[in-house]
Design a protein around this motif. Sequence first.
Motif, PDB file in Angstrom:
ATOM      1  N   SER A 214       0.820  -1.220   0.000  1.00 42.37           N
ATOM      2  CA  SER A 214       0.000   0.000   0.000  1.00 42.37           C
ATOM      3  C   SER A 214       0.850   1.264   0.000  1.00 42.37           C
ATOM      4  O   SER A 214       0.353   2.352  -0.301  1.00 42.37           O
ATOM      5  CB  SER A 214      -0.921   0.003   1.224  1.00 42.37           C
ATOM      6  OG  SER A 214      -0.155  -0.052   2.423  1.00 42.37           O
ATOM      7  N   LEU A 215       2.141   1.126   0.295  1.00 41.10           N
ATOM      8  CA  LEU A 215       3.039   2.287   0.358  1.00 41.10           C
ATOM      9  C   LEU A 215       3.814   2.500  -0.928  1.00 41.10           C
ATOM     10  O   LEU A 215       4.165   3.639  -1.272  1.00 41.10           O
ATOM     11  CB  LEU A 215       4.016   2.106   1.528  1.00 41.10           C
ATOM     12  CG  LEU A 215       5.110   3.162   1.709  1.00 41.10           C
ATOM     13  CD1 LEU A 215       4.500   4.509   2.079  1.00 41.10           C
ATOM     14  CD2 LEU A 215       6.110   2.708   2.766  1.00 41.10           C
ATOM     15  N   ASP A 217       3.305   2.621  -4.118  1.00 39.05           N
ATOM     16  CA  ASP A 217       2.858   3.551  -5.155  1.00 39.05           C
ATOM     17  C   ASP A 217       3.206   4.998  -4.819  1.00 39.05           C
ATOM     18  O   ASP A 217       3.266   5.841  -5.721  1.00 39.05           O
ATOM     19  CB  ASP A 217       1.347   3.429  -5.363  1.00 39.05           C
ATOM     20  CG  ASP A 217       0.969   2.110  -6.015  1.00 39.05           C
ATOM     21  OD1 ASP A 217       1.820   1.527  -6.711  1.00 39.05           O
ATOM     22  OD2 ASP A 217      -0.170   1.648  -5.809  1.00 39.05           O
ATOM     23  N   TRP A 218       3.436   5.286  -3.545  1.00 42.98           N
ATOM     24  CA  TRP A 218       3.733   6.651  -3.120  1.00 42.98           C
ATOM     25  C   TRP A 218       5.226   6.961  -3.147  1.00 42.98           C
ATOM     26  O   TRP A 218       5.614   8.123  -2.980  1.00 42.98           O
ATOM     27  CB  TRP A 218       3.180   6.894  -1.721  1.00 42.98           C
ATOM     28  CG  TRP A 218       1.697   6.821  -1.671  1.00 42.98           C
ATOM     29  CD1 TRP A 218       0.931   5.719  -1.427  1.00 42.98           C
ATOM     30  CD2 TRP A 218       0.773   7.896  -1.908  1.00 42.98           C
ATOM     31  NE1 TRP A 218      -0.400   6.038  -1.480  1.00 42.98           N
ATOM     32  CE2 TRP A 218      -0.530   7.373  -1.772  1.00 42.98           C
ATOM     33  CE3 TRP A 218       0.929   9.247  -2.204  1.00 42.98           C
ATOM     34  CZ2 TRP A 218      -1.670   8.142  -1.932  1.00 42.98           C
ATOM     35  CZ3 TRP A 218      -0.210  10.025  -2.364  1.00 42.98           C
ATOM     36  CH2 TRP A 218      -1.484   9.475  -2.228  1.00 42.98           C
ATOM     37  N   ASP A 220       7.405   5.053  -5.539  1.00 45.71           N
ATOM     38  CA  ASP A 220       7.964   4.564  -6.809  1.00 45.71           C
ATOM     39  C   ASP A 220       7.713   5.617  -7.890  1.00 45.71           C
ATOM     40  O   ASP A 220       6.675   5.614  -8.554  1.00 45.71           O
ATOM     41  CB  ASP A 220       7.327   3.229  -7.190  1.00 45.71           C
ATOM     42  CG  ASP A 220       8.036   2.571  -8.365  1.00 45.71           C
ATOM     43  OD1 ASP A 220       8.907   3.221  -8.965  1.00 45.71           O
ATOM     44  OD2 ASP A 220       7.708   1.411  -8.673  1.00 45.71           O
ATOM     45  N   ALA A 224       5.048   5.831 -11.339  1.00 46.70           N
ATOM     46  CA  ALA A 224       4.116   6.958 -11.393  1.00 46.70           C
ATOM     47  C   ALA A 224       4.273   7.733 -12.697  1.00 46.70           C
ATOM     48  O   ALA A 224       3.288   8.216 -13.264  1.00 46.70           O
ATOM     49  CB  ALA A 224       4.343   7.871 -10.193  1.00 46.70           C
ATOM     50  N   SER A 236      -5.716  10.366  -7.001  1.00 44.80           N
ATOM     51  CA  SER A 236      -4.722   9.669  -6.186  1.00 44.80           C
ATOM     52  C   SER A 236      -3.451   9.405  -6.978  1.00 44.80           C
ATOM     53  O   SER A 236      -2.339   9.457  -6.431  1.00 44.80           O
ATOM     54  CB  SER A 236      -5.301   8.349  -5.668  1.00 44.80           C
ATOM     55  OG  SER A 236      -5.641   7.488  -6.738  1.00 44.80           O
ATOM     56  N   GLU A 237      -3.567   9.146  -8.290  1.00 50.17           N
ATOM     57  CA  GLU A 237      -2.375   8.905  -9.117  1.00 50.17           C
ATOM     58  C   GLU A 237      -1.557  10.180  -9.290  1.00 50.17           C
ATOM     59  O   GLU A 237      -0.322  10.144  -9.273  1.00 50.17           O
ATOM     60  CB  GLU A 237      -2.799   8.344 -10.475  1.00 50.17           C
ATOM     61  CG  GLU A 237      -3.308   6.908 -10.391  1.00 50.17           C
ATOM     62  CD  GLU A 237      -3.930   6.427 -11.685  1.00 50.17           C
ATOM     63  OE1 GLU A 237      -4.038   5.202 -11.878  1.00 50.17           O
ATOM     64  OE2 GLU A 237      -4.324   7.290 -12.517  1.00 50.17           O
ATOM     65  N   GLN A 240       0.252  10.599  -6.035  1.00 49.18           N
ATOM     66  CA  GLN A 240       1.392   9.694  -5.943  1.00 49.18           C
ATOM     67  C   GLN A 240       2.565  10.189  -6.790  1.00 49.18           C
ATOM     68  O   GLN A 240       3.729  10.084  -6.386  1.00 49.18           O
ATOM     69  CB  GLN A 240       0.973   8.291  -6.392  1.00 49.18           C
ATOM     70  CG  GLN A 240       0.032   7.607  -5.410  1.00 49.18           C
ATOM     71  CD  GLN A 240      -0.689   6.416  -6.007  1.00 49.18           C
ATOM     72  OE1 GLN A 240      -0.471   6.065  -7.171  1.00 49.18           O
ATOM     73  NE2 GLN A 240      -1.559   5.796  -5.233  1.00 49.18           N
ATOM     74  N   VAL A 243       4.081  13.213  -4.772  1.00 55.12           N
ATOM     75  CA  VAL A 243       4.786  12.792  -3.556  1.00 55.12           C
ATOM     76  C   VAL A 243       6.087  12.070  -3.897  1.00 55.12           C
ATOM     77  O   VAL A 243       7.152  12.363  -3.322  1.00 55.12           O
ATOM     78  CB  VAL A 243       3.878  11.893  -2.692  1.00 55.12           C
ATOM     79  CG1 VAL A 243       4.674  11.279  -1.541  1.00 55.12           C
ATOM     80  CG2 VAL A 243       2.705  12.697  -2.147  1.00 55.12           C
ATOM     81  N   SER A 244       6.029  11.126  -4.830  1.00 50.35           N
ATOM     82  CA  SER A 244       7.244  10.406  -5.210  1.00 50.35           C
ATOM     83  C   SER A 244       8.239  11.326  -5.910  1.00 50.35           C
ATOM     84  O   SER A 244       9.455  11.176  -5.746  1.00 50.35           O
ATOM     85  CB  SER A 244       6.903   9.213  -6.110  1.00 50.35           C
ATOM     86  OG  SER A 244       6.200   9.630  -7.273  1.00 50.35           O
TER      87      SER A 244
END
Length: 266
Positions: A214-215, A217-218, A220, A224, A236-237, A240, A243-244
Amino acid sequence: MTTGALPTTFDVSGTPSIPFGRLFLVELRKTVDTRAGRWLVGVTVGAALLTDVIFLIVVTSKDIESSYGDFVAGAAFFTQVLLPVLGIMLVTSEWSQRTAMTTFALEPHRMRVVLAKLVSGVSLTAFVIAFALVVGLVCNLLFALFQGQSPDWTFGWTGFLGFIATQTFAMLGGFALACLLLNTPAAIVVFFVYKWVLPGLFALGAVLMSWFNSLVDWIDFQSAQNLLYDGGLSGSEWAQLVVSGILWLVVPLAIGLWRIQRAEVK
């Protein structure tokens, strides 16, 4: 008869600073001033051309349907690997060639020099992108001519914007690592670990640990970025991606700029 005391300092506060345009042109020229720089730019452009030519020969001989986007993707595979090395050498060459003292003596404001390097890197990235697009266009026309059909221009604005974004992010990733490490071999090794080793570790961790699944994707950034080619990212994408991107671009760059600003020049 009395004489005035000689000044103990030389006031240069009124001297105009070097125009940013001149700094940019100097940093751009530095990329091809050395043998390594010339080879790197030449190999990057040559790899894009050679990849598309080989791809054209293969799809033509095997009668495989191909589009403009396929040819651009072939060129993007190598340019996305070599552009970060270009971004790394833009920064680390000052320290590896011991020219930092001269550079920062002529322009004491170090952040202006770094910004000029960054703009140079983005400009070279734009040149490579334009070259890859033109080569893809020519190869697509040749493929259609050999096959006796109309060219397939399937690529789309989402593919085009995704291509520009991923190539630019690749160069910026190398640039950020170079600012952080200020060492060419170390930055290149860390980049290739990030590019080729880390995705496998992320995938393995996601399989073995449910909380990491669950982590991942945030954190990588590469996965993304790949979604940009498809377009239509959800909220959300996009989050992500941001954030990444902060984790792998902004944080290393911020620490690297802090280090450059305070590094002792020898």
